[in-house]
Design an enzyme around this catalytic site. Structure first.
Site, PDB file in Angstrom:
ATOM      1  N   GLU A  49      -8.471  -8.845  -5.532  1.00 49.09           N
ATOM      2  CA  GLU A  49      -8.026  -9.583  -4.528  1.00 49.09           C
ATOM      3  C   GLU A  49      -6.422  -8.942  -4.422  1.00 49.09           C
ATOM      4  O   GLU A  49      -6.032  -8.523  -3.025  1.00 49.09           O
ATOM      5  CB  GLU A  49      -7.926 -10.786  -4.585  1.00 49.09           C
ATOM      6  CG  GLU A  49      -7.044 -11.664  -3.593  1.00 49.09           C
ATOM      7  CD  GLU A  49      -7.188 -13.357  -3.523  1.00 49.09           C
ATOM      8  OE1 GLU A  49      -6.792 -14.039  -2.911  1.00 49.09           O
ATOM      9  OE2 GLU A  49      -7.675 -13.684  -4.793  1.00 49.09           O
ATOM     10  N   HIS A  50      -5.616  -8.778  -5.311  1.00 49.55           N
ATOM     11  CA  HIS A  50      -4.099  -8.547  -5.437  1.00 49.55           C
ATOM     12  C   HIS A  50      -4.093  -7.199  -6.442  1.00 49.55           C
ATOM     13  O   HIS A  50      -4.772  -7.388  -7.654  1.00 49.55           O
ATOM     14  CB  HIS A  50      -3.439  -9.356  -5.643  1.00 49.55           C
ATOM     15  CG  HIS A  50      -3.532 -10.724  -5.095  1.00 49.55           C
ATOM     16  ND1 HIS A  50      -4.154 -11.623  -5.284  1.00 49.55           N
ATOM     17  CD2 HIS A  50      -2.808 -11.038  -3.731  1.00 49.55           C
ATOM     18  CE1 HIS A  50      -3.877 -12.531  -4.016  1.00 49.55           C
ATOM     19  NE2 HIS A  50      -3.132 -12.282  -3.167  1.00 49.55           N
TER      20      HIS A  50
END
Length: 157
Positions: A49-50
């Protein structure tokens, strides 16, 4: 070992320490790789996601990243910069879905259409392949739509 020690040091001061410890226990890992190329391969497979690229030349690595919701480049761009200040959206693909989804954007709210136009020559060139693919999929009417046009074409021999 230094990374693990630093994580443990920083957790001690968190007001939500128990939540962070549980998350690390259940989902955290420190993975050692041979080189940056292997790290990029792992990141693309994980599709985070990150993703923070904490390397000397993050822009040189950026082109190799294929699957990540948000990518943070260099020492002065931690995740919080993107989440709260820099302006990109905070709704990102989670759980490895960055392999096939993008972050939410204005495009998510736009209706789009595909527009296709073939010339007679292009139609003739692709017709056999189209019939074969439609037949393999069991879509006989699609295959027939090609055959009918082949039979009805002007100048048919």
């Amino acid at each position: 070992q230094k990374v693990q020690q630093e994580v443990e040091r920083q957790i001690e001061t968190l007001p939500r320490r128990a939540i962070a410890e549980e998350a690390l226990e259940n989902y955290g890992a420190i993975i050692l790789v041979e080189d940056l190329k292997e790290a990029v391969k792992l990141a693309n497979r994980f599709a985070p996601e990150h993703l923070e690229l904490m390397v000397e030349e993050p822009f040189a690595v950026l082109g190799s990243i294929r699957h990540a919701g948000a990518i943070f480049l260099g020492r002065y761009t931690p995740e919080a910069v993107g989440d709260y200040y820099a302006g990109p959206n905070h709704i990102l693909p989670t759980g490895g879905t960055a392999r096939f989804y993008s972050p939410l954007s204005v495009d998510s709210f736009m209706k789009k259409s595909s527009v296709i136009s073939f010339s007679a020559e292009a139609f003739l060139q692709g017709s056999r392949d189209i019939i074969k693919l439609a037949t393999v999929e069991g879509l006989d009417a699609h295959a027939s739509s090609i055959r009918v046009r082949l039979e009805d074409r002007p100048g048919k021999e």
